[in-house]
Design a protein around this motif. Structure first.
Motif, short mmCIF file in Angstrom:
data_model
loop_
_atom_site.label_atom_id
_atom_site.label_comp_id
_atom_site.label_asym_id
_atom_site.label_seq_id
_atom_site.Cartn_x
_atom_site.Cartn_y
_atom_site.Cartn_z
N PRO A 54 -7.11 19.03 -4.74
CA PRO A 54 -8.06 18.91 -5.86
C PRO A 54 -9.47 18.61 -5.37
O PRO A 54 -9.69 18.13 -4.26
CB PRO A 54 -7.50 17.73 -6.67
N HIS A 55 -10.44 18.88 -6.21
CA HIS A 55 -11.83 18.54 -5.92
C HIS A 55 -11.99 17.02 -5.87
O HIS A 55 -11.32 16.28 -6.58
CB HIS A 55 -12.77 19.10 -7.00
N GLY A 56 -12.89 16.58 -5.02
CA GLY A 56 -13.24 15.17 -4.99
C GLY A 56 -12.14 14.25 -4.51
O GLY A 56 -12.07 13.10 -4.94
N ARG A 57 -11.31 14.74 -3.59
CA ARG A 57 -10.18 13.93 -3.10
C ARG A 57 -10.26 13.79 -1.57
O ARG A 57 -9.57 14.49 -0.82
CB ARG A 57 -8.87 14.58 -3.52
N PRO A 58 -11.09 12.87 -1.07
CA PRO A 58 -11.29 12.73 0.38
C PRO A 58 -10.05 12.27 1.14
O PRO A 58 -10.03 12.38 2.38
CB PRO A 58 -12.41 11.68 0.48
N GLU A 59 -9.03 11.74 0.44
CA GLU A 59 -7.83 11.32 1.16
C GLU A 59 -7.10 12.49 1.80
O GLU A 59 -6.23 12.31 2.65
CB GLU A 59 -6.89 10.52 0.24
N PHE A 60 -7.45 13.73 1.43
CA PHE A 60 -6.87 14.92 2.04
C PHE A 60 -7.62 15.37 3.29
O PHE A 60 -7.20 16.32 3.95
CB PHE A 60 -6.85 16.08 1.03
N LYS A 61 -8.73 14.73 3.61
CA LYS A 61 -9.55 15.18 4.73
C LYS A 61 -8.97 14.74 6.06
O LYS A 61 -8.65 13.57 6.27
CB LYS A 61 -10.98 14.64 4.61
N CYS A 62 -8.88 15.69 6.99
CA CYS A 62 -8.52 15.40 8.37
C CYS A 62 -9.17 16.46 9.25
O CYS A 62 -9.63 17.49 8.76
CB CYS A 62 -7.00 15.37 8.56
N CYS A 63 -9.21 16.19 10.54
CA CYS A 63 -9.85 17.12 11.47
C CYS A 63 -8.90 17.43 12.62
O CYS A 63 -8.50 16.49 13.33
CB CYS A 63 -11.13 16.50 12.03
N PRO A 64 -8.59 18.72 12.83
CA PRO A 64 -9.00 19.88 12.03
C PRO A 64 -8.39 19.84 10.64
O PRO A 64 -7.47 19.07 10.37
CB PRO A 64 -8.47 21.07 12.85
N PRO A 65 -8.88 20.69 9.74
CA PRO A 65 -8.48 20.56 8.33
C PRO A 65 -7.12 21.17 8.01
O PRO A 65 -6.61 22.01 8.73
CB PRO A 65 -9.59 21.32 7.59
N VAL A 66 -6.56 20.71 6.90
CA VAL A 66 -5.43 21.40 6.27
C VAL A 66 -5.95 22.76 5.81
O VAL A 66 -7.00 22.85 5.19
CB VAL A 66 -4.91 20.58 5.07
N ARG A 67 -5.19 23.83 6.13
CA ARG A 67 -5.66 25.18 5.82
C ARG A 67 -4.78 25.82 4.75
O ARG A 67 -3.96 25.16 4.12
CB ARG A 67 -5.70 26.00 7.10
N GLU A 68 -4.97 27.13 4.54
CA GLU A 68 -4.33 27.83 3.44
C GLU A 68 -2.82 27.95 3.62
O GLU A 68 -2.29 27.80 4.73
CB GLU A 68 -4.95 29.23 3.30
N GLY A 69 -2.15 28.29 2.52
CA GLY A 69 -0.70 28.40 2.54
C GLY A 69 -0.19 29.45 3.51
O GLY A 69 0.86 29.26 4.15
N THR A 70 -0.89 30.58 3.66
CA THR A 70 -0.45 31.60 4.62
C THR A 70 -0.53 31.08 6.05
O THR A 70 0.32 31.40 6.88
CB THR A 70 -1.32 32.86 4.49
N ASN A 71 -1.54 30.26 6.33
CA ASN A 71 -1.66 29.62 7.63
C ASN A 71 -0.51 28.64 7.85
O ASN A 71 0.09 28.59 8.94
CB ASN A 71 -3.00 28.89 7.72
N ARG A 72 -0.18 27.87 6.82
CA ARG A 72 0.96 26.94 6.92
C ARG A 72 2.25 27.70 7.24
O ARG A 72 3.04 27.26 8.09
CB ARG A 72 1.10 26.18 5.61
N ASP A 73 2.47 28.84 6.60
CA ASP A 73 3.67 29.63 6.86
C ASP A 73 3.72 30.08 8.32
O ASP A 73 4.79 30.08 8.95
CB ASP A 73 3.71 30.86 5.94
N ALA A 74 2.56 30.47 8.87
CA ALA A 74 2.51 30.90 10.26
C ALA A 74 2.82 29.75 11.22
O ALA A 74 3.46 29.95 12.26
CB ALA A 74 1.14 31.50 10.57
N LEU A 75 2.39 28.53 10.87
CA LEU A 75 2.72 27.37 11.69
C LEU A 75 4.22 27.10 11.67
O LEU A 75 4.83 26.79 12.71
CB LEU A 75 1.96 26.14 11.21
N TRP A 76 4.84 27.23 10.50
CA TRP A 76 6.29 27.06 10.43
C TRP A 76 7.00 28.11 11.30
O TRP A 76 7.95 27.79 12.02
CB TRP A 76 6.76 27.18 8.97
N ASP A 77 6.54 29.34 11.24
CA ASP A 77 7.16 30.39 12.06
C ASP A 77 7.02 30.06 13.55
O ASP A 77 7.97 30.26 14.33
CB ASP A 77 6.50 31.75 11.78
#
Length: 459
Positions: free
Chosen positions: A285-308
Motif C-alpha cells: 500500500p501507499h505510505g507504508r514504510p514498514e515494507f521498505k528494505c534494500c534491495p527492495p521487494v519487487r514484482e510478483g513475476t520477479n518473486r516467482d523467478a526467485l522461487w524457481d
C-alpha cells in the motif's frame, strides 16, 4: 548418562521426508547420542522420568533453524534491537542459532578489539546460540586474518552506501586488497550486491511522491544488483579458491550471471530472504514504510523467478535479514518511504512465512528445512554441529504444528520495535516448542519462554 528422549510419528532426519523416529539426547553434553528409526515406548526407557520424555505425537520434530543474516545492533544501537530481545524473538520462531551482522552496532565488527566488545556485551543475554560475521571496510584488510583466527564465520561488505557512517562501502581496489588477504583462508566473503554506476547529474524532472512504494522501487532498479554481481563474478575468477556469497538477492535479472558462475565451478553461494519470497511490490500500500528494505521487494513475476531459482539450486538458502530500527526512523506517521530506514523485521515469523507461501507452490517441509537449516549452517561454517538431526550434533530441535493457523499481531511479536509488514496476516504452521541442546527455551503452549535465564552460547 542422564537422557532426554524425543519421539514423534514425524521426524525430519538427514534430508529425508518425515518418518517415525526417536531421538536420545545426553542432557549433560546437549548432543544427540542415538536415533532410532521408530517410536520408542516408555517401557524401553523406564529410567527416563516424565519431564525428560517428550512425545510430539502427530506434530513434526524438525532441526532448529540457523538464521545466517541478523542485525542485532548491540552495542551502540540497542534501542533498535539487542541480544536479549532479538534472540528471544528468534527462539519463538524456531531459530536456535543466528549469525550477527557486523554493522549497525557501534563499534562495527571490523577489528578483533571490536569483536571482543561485541562478545562481552552479548555474554549472558542470548537465548539462542550466536555466531558473528566480520566486516570489510576501506583500509581494514590487515585486520581480516586476525578476525578469522578470532572466530568470525566470514565477512560482509557493501558495494553501495550501507546507511550508517561507521560501515562505509568498498570499491574495486578495496575488494582486491581484501580478496588478496583472504585468498586461501577458510572463510567466506559476503556482498551486499548493489552497485550504482550512474552519474548523479542534477535532475530537472518533477519530484516523485515519497509516499509511493513505486517511487522507492524505481530508485533501486534491478540493474544495481546486476552490475554488482557482474563485478563480483569477474573478480572471483582471479581468486577462485575463495568462497564468495551474495546476501539477500532480490533481482531475478542477475540469476543468469549466478548460474554461469556456478556452472564454471566458482565457489559462489547465494541467499534470498523471506520477504522477497512472500511479498510483492504490487500489493504494497501507499505510505507504508514498514515494507521498505534494500534491495527492495519487487514484482510478483520477479518473486516467482526467485522461487524457481531456489527450487533449482541457483539460490542456496533463505534468511531473515532482520533489520529493525526505532519507530521514528521508519517514518510511519509521515508515510515517507523514501526517507525511512530500510529494513524489515521478521524474527519469529520466517518459517511460517515460508511454509505458508511454499505450500501454495507444492514445496515440502523437507525442502524448506534444507534451505533454512542445513544450507544456512553450511554457509556459516557450522555444518559439523548445527542444521540437522544427526548423532553427535547439538540437540537443537523444534516441535512444529503444520496444521496450525495464527494471526500476526503486535502482541505476538517478541522483537523490540514491533513494526513489521506482516502484522494482520494469517499464517500457516507454527512453532510450538523450541529446544536448544535438548533444553526447552520456548513453549507456545505454556505461554512463552520456559526459563528466566538465557542459555545460548557464543560460537
Amino acid at each position: 548418562m542422564s537422557k532426554r528422549v524425543f519421539t514423534a510419528k514425524q521426524v525430519l532426519l538427514d534430508g529425508n521426508d518425515p518418518v517415525p523416529a526417536t531421538i536420545i539426547v545426553d542432557i549433560t553434553s546437549g548432543r544427540i547420542v542415538d536415533i532410532k528409526p521408530y517410536i520408542c515406548t516408555r517401557l524401553e526407557y523406564a529410567d527416563v522420568d516424565d519431564t525428560n520424555w517428550i512425545d510430539a505425537g502427530e506434530k513434526l520434530i524438525l532441526p532448529g533453524l540457523v538464521d545466517a543474516h541478523v542485525h542485532l545492533n548491540e552495542p551502540g544501537r540497542t534501542d533498535w534491537e539487542g541480544f536479549w530481545t532479538g534472540t528471544r524473538a528468534a527462539a519463538s520462531g524456531g531459530v536456535t542459532t543466528l549469525v550477527d551482522m557486523p554493522l549497525n552496532s557501534i563499534p562495527p565488527t571490523t577489528t578483533v578489539e571490536n569483536l571482543e566488545i561485541k562478545r562481552k556485551t552479548a555474554e549472558g543475554q542470548c537465548w539462542t546460540d550466536v555466531a558473528f560475521w566480520g566486516g570489510v571496510i576501506p583500509g581494514n584488510q590487515d585486520h581480516l586474518k586476525p578476525l578469522v583466527d578470532a572466530g568470525v564465520k566470514g565477512f560482509k561488505c557493501f558495494l553501495i552506501e550501507s546507511g550508517v557512517d561507521e560501515f562505509p562501502c568498498v570499491d574495486e581496489r578495496d575488494l582486491r586488497l581484501a580478496m588478496q588477504e583472504l585468498h586461501g583462508c577458510p572463510t567466506v566473503l559476503c556482498f551486499h550486491a548493489e552497485l550504482d554506476k550512474s552519474e548523479h547529474a542534477e535532475s530537472h524532472t518533477e519530484p516523485q511522491d515519497p509516499t509511493l512504494y513505486s517511487t522507492f522501487l524505481s530508485s533501486r532498479p534491478q540493474q544495481l544488483e546486476f552490475d554488482a554481481i557482474t563485478l563480483i563474478t569477474s573478480l572471483h575468477k582471479q581468486y577462485p579458491s575463495l568462497r564468495l556469497h551474495i546476501v539477500h538477492l532480490s533481482a531475478a535479472l542477475a540469476l543468469p550471471l549466478i548460474r554461469a558462475a556456478k556452472a564454471s565451478g566458482l565457489p559462489l553461494t547465494v541467499e534470498t530472504c523471506f520477504h522477497y519470497l512472500y511479498l510483492s511490490a504490487e500489493h504494497i500500500p501507499h505510505g507504508r514504510p514498514e515494507f521498505k528494505c534494500c534491495p527492495p521487494v519487487r514484482e510478483g513475476t520477479n518473486r516467482d523467478a526467485l522461487w524457481d531459482a531456489l527450487l533449482d539450486g541457483t539460490i542456496d538458502c533463505v534468511v531473515s535479514d532482520h533489520s529493525p530500527c526505532v519507530a521514528s526512523l521508519k517514518k510511519i506517521d509521515e508515510g515517507d518511504v523514501m526517507s525511512a530506514w530500510g529494513g524489515i523485521s521478521t524474527l519469529g515469523l520466517g518459517l511460517s512465512l515460508l511454509y505458508t507461501e511454499g505450500s501454495k507452490r507444492g514445496v515440502s517441509i523437507r525442502q524448506i528445512v534444507d534451505w533454512v537449516c542445513k544450507k544456512t549452517a553450511e554457509h556459516a561454517g557450522l555444518a559439523h554441529r548445527k542444521g540437522q538431526l544427526k548423532v553427535g550434533y547439538d540437540a537443537d530441535l523444534i516441535i512444529w504444528d503444520s496444521k496450525a493457523e495464527f494471526k500476526v499481531t503486535k502482541e505476538s511479536l517478541n522483537f523490540k520495535n514491533k513494526l513489521t509488514p506482516y502484522e494482520g496476516l494469517t499464517l500457516r504452521g507454527r512453532v510450538r516448542k523450541t529446544f536448544l541442546r535438548g533444553n526447552l527455551i520456548y513453549d507456545a503452549d505454556a505461554g512463552g519462554f520456559a526459563s528466566r535465564t538465557p542459555g545460548g552460547m557464543l560460537l
